[in-house]
Design a protein around this motif. Structure first.
Motif, short mmCIF file in Angstrom:
data_model
loop_
_atom_site.label_atom_id
_atom_site.label_comp_id
_atom_site.label_asym_id
_atom_site.label_seq_id
_atom_site.Cartn_x
_atom_site.Cartn_y
_atom_site.Cartn_z
N UNK A 1 0.72 -1.38 -0.04
CA UNK A 1 0.14 0.02 0.05
C UNK A 1 0.87 1.15 -0.03
N UNK A 2 0.19 2.29 -0.75
CA UNK A 2 0.87 3.71 -0.60
C UNK A 2 0.34 4.35 0.64
N UNK A 3 -1.04 4.20 0.64
CA UNK A 3 -1.77 5.16 1.91
C UNK A 3 -2.52 3.97 2.58
N UNK A 4 -3.02 4.24 3.61
CA UNK A 4 -3.78 3.21 4.48
C UNK A 4 -5.03 3.96 5.26
N UNK A 5 -6.27 3.11 5.19
CA UNK A 5 -7.17 3.70 6.15
C UNK A 5 -7.56 2.41 7.06
N UNK A 6 -7.69 2.90 8.40
CA UNK A 6 -8.05 2.14 9.38
C UNK A 6 -9.54 2.11 9.59
N UNK A 7 -10.32 0.91 9.65
CA UNK A 7 -11.79 1.10 9.76
C UNK A 7 -12.03 0.40 11.09
N UNK A 8 -13.11 0.73 11.88
CA UNK A 8 -13.62 0.33 13.11
C UNK A 8 -14.97 0.59 13.16
N UNK A 9 -15.86 -0.59 13.40
CA UNK A 9 -17.28 -0.59 13.50
C UNK A 9 -17.86 0.43 12.38
N UNK A 10 -17.41 0.35 11.14
CA UNK A 10 -18.13 0.83 9.83
C UNK A 10 -17.50 2.33 9.76
N UNK A 11 -16.61 2.72 10.78
CA UNK A 11 -16.04 3.90 10.50
C UNK A 11 -14.74 3.96 10.09
N UNK A 12 -13.91 5.07 9.39
CA UNK A 12 -12.78 5.26 9.05
C UNK A 12 -12.11 6.17 10.32
N UNK A 13 -11.32 5.70 11.13
CA UNK A 13 -10.69 6.28 12.31
C UNK A 13 -9.38 6.76 12.05
N UNK A 14 -8.71 6.63 10.91
CA UNK A 14 -7.42 6.99 10.65
C UNK A 14 -6.95 6.78 9.28
N UNK A 15 -6.56 7.73 8.77
CA UNK A 15 -5.78 7.55 7.42
C UNK A 15 -4.58 8.33 7.14
N UNK A 16 -3.48 7.60 6.67
CA UNK A 16 -2.19 8.43 6.42
C UNK A 16 -1.27 7.66 5.31
N UNK A 17 -0.35 7.99 5.07
CA UNK A 17 0.58 7.08 4.12
C UNK A 17 1.00 5.98 4.97
N UNK A 18 1.51 4.89 4.27
CA UNK A 18 1.91 3.77 5.11
C UNK A 18 3.09 3.87 6.11
N UNK A 19 3.94 4.39 5.76
CA UNK A 19 5.22 4.62 6.88
C UNK A 19 4.70 5.28 7.89
N UNK A 20 4.10 6.59 7.71
CA UNK A 20 3.61 7.25 8.76
C UNK A 20 2.52 6.73 9.66
N UNK A 21 1.53 5.88 9.11
CA UNK A 21 0.45 5.25 9.79
C UNK A 21 1.31 4.20 10.52
N UNK A 22 2.27 3.43 10.20
CA UNK A 22 2.80 2.00 10.87
C UNK A 22 3.77 2.91 11.79
N UNK A 23 4.45 3.57 11.60
CA UNK A 23 5.56 4.25 12.91
C UNK A 23 5.20 5.35 13.37
#
Length: 356
Positions: free
Chosen positions: A228-250
């Motif tokens: 992935x280049x960018x990632x969105x994290x979902x929780x119970x039907x909602x997006x709770x975080x979006x960032x570039x892969x490195x930014x989100x992972x670290x």
């Protein structure tokens, strides 16, 4: 040309809960509950989350395989320009569907066992009247070659292939109409680990070769980190975080993301730190809690989290997070490979030492 290929605004998909003899609607399952996404041309945008969080339903609703309850899905078509997919009539859908395709999760049930591989791959072109006769056969042979199979495989049936080969057939079918966007709905989760790497490498090669854009849906963070280049994290039907892969992972900004990342395998086997164990159960999408949906399980929750729903906001550097305290929390991300300690250097023994 606009760099944006797909815009999703306030997308909702509710499934009615019916009870009683008259099957009256007594509630709704909020499978997708106000999702906002923007996907750029040529990128791989991943959606991750636990099973049942609504990520697959999001992908299917974007393609209108599920009718949306509310919200907008704007696809920037090469000829028609911006098209509201959720409002499109059957004629417009027929125009835009060739550019929006899907690779299904299960390579076994997604292929018709009564049809030959050649017929399966040719079906989209037959339905859309794009090719026929010899040109159609040549195109099928070309697609089989592109995904790493042989043209003579066109006369065989799906049962004659392994899981990885069947998924390659599904990929060939998705490529048949030269799409711009492909929704990859957990395309490697049903495959062995060794085969997963082969299919992921194939998807990356095809993306570069045909200038594809992927919406990659997965629960496996290791796979997402790879592709992935960018990632969105979902929780119970909602997006709770979006960032570039490195930014989100670290550098996660959402406690739920921190918990997911803590379960990743550590690059150093001597690191015995246990993953974060969240208390409680995942809330039911039919009866979610008030305020932040994550607050009953969040170790950092405050009183405001129980009352007010946090909005997905930019916390710096196009990093979006739906958390009241995203600017204040110092959360732990994945362990970078550079932090793995080097193995001890052993000196080469002298001839005298070696003979002792």
């Amino acid at each position: 040309m606009n760099d944006t290929l797909l815009e999703v605004k306030g997308l909702k998909k509710y499934f009615p809960i019916k009870q009683g003899f008259l099957r009256r609607v007594v509630g709704h399952v909020r499978a997708v509950d106000g999702v906002d996404l923007t996907i750029k041309r040529g990128e791989t945008f991943a959606i991750v989350g636990e099973s049942g969080c609504g990520k697959s339903t999001t992908g299917r609703t974007i393609l209108r395989l599920e009718e949306p309850t509310e919200g907008e899905v704007i696809f920037h078509h090469s000829e028609l320009g911006p098209v509201n997919v959720e409002k499109a009539d059957s004629k417009t859908l027929r125009r835009i569907r060739p550019e929006m395709q899907i690779i299904f999760q299960d390579p076994f049930s997604s292929l018709d066992s009564r049809m030959t591989v050649g017929r399966i791959i040719a079906e989209p072109m037959i339905i859309n009247n794009t090719l026929s006769g010899r040109a159609l056969k040549d195109r099928v042979a070309e697609l089989l070659t592109v995904v790493g199979l042989r043209p003579e495989h066109a006369s065989r049936y799906p049962h004659a292939f392994s899981g990885g080969q069947r998924q390659r057939i599904g990929i060939a079918r998705a490529l048949a109409l030269n799409p711009k966007l492909i929704v990859c709905d957990e395309p490697v989760s049903a495959l062995d680990v060794s085969v997963q790497a082969q299919v992921l490498n194939l998807l990356e090669d095809l993306q570069e070769r045909f200038d594809l854009t992927y919406l990659f849906i997965s629960h496996d963070l290791s796979v997402v980190e790879h592709i992935a280049d960018r990632v969105a994290v979902m929780y119970v039907g909602r997006v709770v975080e979006v960032a570039s892969t490195d930014e989100l992972f670290y550098n996660p900004k959402m406690p739920y993301t921190e918990a997911l990342l803590s379960a990743l395998p550590k690059p150093d086997p001597r690191n015995r730190v246990r993953p974060t164990v969240l208390s409680g159960e995942v809330p039911s999408p039919a009866n979610p809690p008030s305020g932040c949906y994550f607050h009953p399980r969040c170790p950092y929750a405050q009183e405001i989290c129980k009352k007010e729903t946090p909005q997905l906001r930019d916390v710096g550097g196009n990093h979006l997070a739906a958390c009241h305290f995203a600017d204040q929390l110092q959360l732990k991300g994945a362990t970078p490979l550079t932090e793995v300690p080097a193995p001890p250097v052993l000196s080469t023994p002298t001839t005298q030492e070696a003979t002792q």
